[in-house]
Write a protein that holds these residues in place. Structure first.
Motif, PDB file in Angstrom:
ATOM      1  N   GLN A  28       0.997  -1.246  -0.160  1.00 32.00           N
ATOM      2  CA  GLN A  28      -0.019   0.010   0.247  1.00 32.00           C
ATOM      3  C   GLN A  28       0.921   1.282  -0.045  1.00 32.00           C
ATOM      4  N   PRO A  29       1.925   1.447   0.791  1.00 38.09           N
ATOM      5  CA  PRO A  29       2.729   2.516   0.688  1.00 38.09           C
ATOM      6  C   PRO A  29       3.284   3.035  -0.672  1.00 38.09           C
ATOM      7  N   SER A  31       1.855   2.190  -3.649  1.00 35.42           N
ATOM      8  CA  SER A  31       0.755   1.790  -4.463  1.00 35.42           C
ATOM      9  C   SER A  31       0.099   3.413  -4.749  1.00 35.42           C
ATOM     10  N   GLY A  32       0.469   4.478  -4.764  1.00 34.65           N
ATOM     11  CA  GLY A  32       0.125   5.664  -5.226  1.00 34.65           C
ATOM     12  C   GLY A  32      -0.748   5.690  -6.506  1.00 34.65           C
ATOM     13  N   SER A  33       0.149   5.770  -7.406  1.00 33.35           N
ATOM     14  CA  SER A  33      -0.821   5.991  -8.799  1.00 33.35           C
ATOM     15  C   SER A  33      -0.814   4.676  -9.471  1.00 33.35           C
TER      16      SER A  33
END
Length: 148
Positions: A28-29, A31-33
């Motif tokens: 998750q950290p 997986s921004g874009s």
């Protein structure tokens, strides 16, 4: 198909699904874009199925029973890899107007996963003393397979 085969697939699927969840949370950290958790999961799962599938046939270096192959290849890899999640996330990117990111997601997932299967297969081929092996018909949904 036997009851034991069904149990092997079910147990493997539970394990693979839990592993998928844990990797998704861990990713998750980053997986921004893009949905990097899904991409990583599909690459790792593709490598594992290519490696294990080639090493463990009767003619492979480490032959195992059909039930063990079903446990790993259908159960664990099936529960772990996330093509349906990939498809949904790609559609969401497209619907939000992020066509470029959707294209990167498609290309990265498909190219890297096919590459991972090939890398796993060729790694296993090395350990099999260059004997190339493909899946059994039971593991293939599209019909009979050919050896290469």
């Amino acid at each position: 198909m036997s009851f034991t085969s069904c149990l092997a697939v079910a147990f493997g699927g539970a394990f693979g699904s839990l592993a998928r969840y844990l990797v998704s949370v861990a990713a998750q950290p980053i997986s921004g874009s893009l949905p990097w958790g899904t991409i990583i999961i599909n690459i790792v799962g593709s490598f594992i199925i290519g490696l294990f599938g080639t090493l463990t046939l009767a003619q492979g270096r480490f032959p195992v029973s059909e039930n063990v192959r079903l446990l790993v290849m259908v159960g664990i890899c099936g529960g772990f890899t996330t093509f349906s999640s990939f498809s949904l996330q790609t559609l969401d990117l497209m619907r939000s107007g992020a066509m470029g990111r959707a294209a990167v997601n498609i290309v990265a997932s498909v190219v890297l996963c096919v590459g991972a299967v090939a890398l796993g297969h060729f790694t296993a081929t090395y350990f099999n003393a260059d004997q190339r092996i493909v899946q059994l018909d039971i593991e293939e949904e599209s019909g009979p397979t050919q050896t290469s």
